[in-house]
Write an enzyme that holds these catalytic residues in place. Sequence first.
Site, mmCIF file in Angstrom:
data_model
loop_
_atom_site.group_PDB
_atom_site.id
_atom_site.type_symbol
_atom_site.label_atom_id
_atom_site.label_comp_id
_atom_site.label_asym_id
_atom_site.label_seq_id
_atom_site.Cartn_x
_atom_site.Cartn_y
_atom_site.Cartn_z
ATOM 1 N N ASP A 328 0.837 -1.192 0.000
ATOM 2 C CA ASP A 328 0.000 0.000 0.000
ATOM 3 C C ASP A 328 0.882 1.257 0.000
ATOM 4 O O ASP A 328 1.863 1.342 0.745
ATOM 5 C CB ASP A 328 -0.888 -0.030 1.249
ATOM 6 C CG ASP A 328 -1.777 1.183 1.370
ATOM 7 O OD1 ASP A 328 -2.663 1.344 0.518
ATOM 8 O OD2 ASP A 328 -1.578 1.970 2.320
ATOM 9 N N GLU A 366 1.547 -0.455 -5.069
ATOM 10 C CA GLU A 366 0.675 0.664 -5.384
ATOM 11 C C GLU A 366 1.628 1.856 -5.503
ATOM 12 O O GLU A 366 2.043 2.422 -4.487
ATOM 13 C CB GLU A 366 -0.351 0.886 -4.272
ATOM 14 C CG GLU A 366 -1.332 1.987 -4.575
ATOM 15 C CD GLU A 366 -2.305 2.242 -3.430
ATOM 16 O OE1 GLU A 366 -3.501 2.433 -3.702
ATOM 17 O OE2 GLU A 366 -1.862 2.246 -2.257
#
Length: 675
Positions: A328, A366
């Site tokens: 993330d 990401e």
Amino acid sequence: MPLGATWIPEEQAFNFAVYAQNAESVTLLIYSADDWAKPILKFPFDYLRNKSGRIWHCRIPLNQVPDARYYAYSVSGQNAAGFTGFDPDKILVDPYAKCVFFPPGFDRKLAMGPGSNAGKAPLGVLTGYRIFFDWTGDVPPRPESDAIIYELHVKGFTKNPNSGVHPSRAGTYSGAIEKIPYLQELGITVVELMPIFQRDPQEGDYWGYMPLNFFAPYGQYAATRYVAEQHIEFKEMIKAFHKAGIAVVLDVVYNHTCEGDRRGPTYSLKGFDSAGYYMLSTDPADPFVNYSGTGNTLNFGQAHVRKMVMDSLRYWKDEMHIDGFRFDLASVFSRNADGSLNWGDAPIFNEIAADPELGRMALVAEPWDTGAYQLGCGFPGTTWLQWNARFRDDMRRFLKGDPGMLPDLMRRIYGSDDLFPDNRADAYHAFQSVNYIDSHDGFTLYDLVAYNQKNNWKNGHNNQDGMDQNFSWNCGHEGDVGAPAEVLALRRKQVKNFCCLLLLSNGVPMLRAGDEFLNTQFGNNNPYNQDNEIGWLDWGQLPANQDIFRFFKKMIAFRKSHPSLCRSRFWRKDVSWYGTGSAVDLSSDSHTLAFCLHGASQADDDIYVMINAYWDELQFQIQEGTPQDWLRVVDTSLPSPEDFSEPGLPLRCSTYNLAPRSIVVLVRSLIDQNR
């Protein structure tokens, strides 16, 4: 070493070790199973005896504390002017705790203000000498360019009473096991689990992106209520996935913690050494730098922060048999200690690459944070896979009818070589692009074709949260209430069109759980705090939308049976591009494309795809072979089961009239070509 609480069998003792660079005193607290407020042992560390470098450590024989079950720390030190961090009244969880226990009286608010939170604070669990798991026979799958990723939320996957999972296991690791046959039928090869790190159960963080600890699995996802046995249940889930031939990727959050900004709770890293773990500003009124959007940012310019993450990754790989990680807000990894971006040589990427085990795992980024966007070759992890948000946006814009999208459409189908160049200097692979139409963060696939505007009122932020730029199109009617039959039919066709574009493009496709049966969140594009029917999958939609499920299943099988589609390299000369005629129309008002992917180099059939995103019927002239060469496999304008025909229907002429907003797929057999 190692950090954490480690059971030493030959000494029948626990070794405790914790990093606290700027602490002046550290006290170990050990608790029994029955009293979480009064420790049965307080062990103050003597820096002359119990400190090596910046690590405080001791060894406690079990016979000194035979009733030991939980542990924590108390830490004191000097705080900078106007800055709170060290607080000896706060009970601190070991950052390396492998299991976290929340006493019945746990109170988040007590960790946010002055005073003691003893008896109402989370504690580490002493588990090392009690847990054993038999991994015999576990063989991890290793899908690569042929992967089909399925993003799911462990609780939301089976929590709904209509999931078919027994209520005692609904929303748990065990519940996910019961759905493995369904995933096998669909054709999934990789499940990507939304975050399962232990978090604060009182924060309202349903999605899981506010971790408390990087080593402990989330205990509230376990069907068992016995402390520490969630490890067993989690491992049983992983072993069951592997037995079914499905790899497991964890969505991991290392960029921040749930301790938030200066107003947030002090659970762990804040109390051990805020200045040593977090990026700090020079403003005492707002001391925590916030590149995560959640209040704080871990400082990857610090070697011990990188070590903590590396140790966590190794733990999940070695002890839990995880097959890969999706990181993330991974651009935080690129930030120096002062917050600036290190575009070329961020240390943690080199450390992961140099690790003989981690460097071989599936690593998915990401590739952005709140202040950086590094998609493609701008991201320092040159061998990592990346979530391709350009694929998401360009496919949405093309199918909704935006002008000028043909060049971008071609790039995305080809594998996004503009972002992942395969020149001599870079040599990226096409599968490094993780292609997706939607993910947990945004509209579901059905909501993407049913809503123009987000409907996030129930989140409690006056509909101000969530993305405003969704590139969605409601097909002529907002929402489901009162939607005409022709609008509902168009939505189903658009969903099939999205499915086709995703599974016919080069790169690794990722589906969001429930999209294959039109799961809806009623227009909520940010249900991070909706632990209810909004955030849970509605399995009642599956029987109602069996035609869509069948189409997804058939398209996945089609992709897997054609290695030409999912090769690791770019298509290069194997693809020929056309329009309705022999030439691609690249004008701004063009909404059509055709291409022929030749499969001989992969010992595969030829695949001819015709795409009409225009709102009228158009005639396409098939540019290769004779009509007798081709079988029509897909026509998204047709009802089920004609929309996907097996083994395919022969063509009668070299033209094909494509209905408005539809896609047709033809196949020419390699055997027929060689006759």
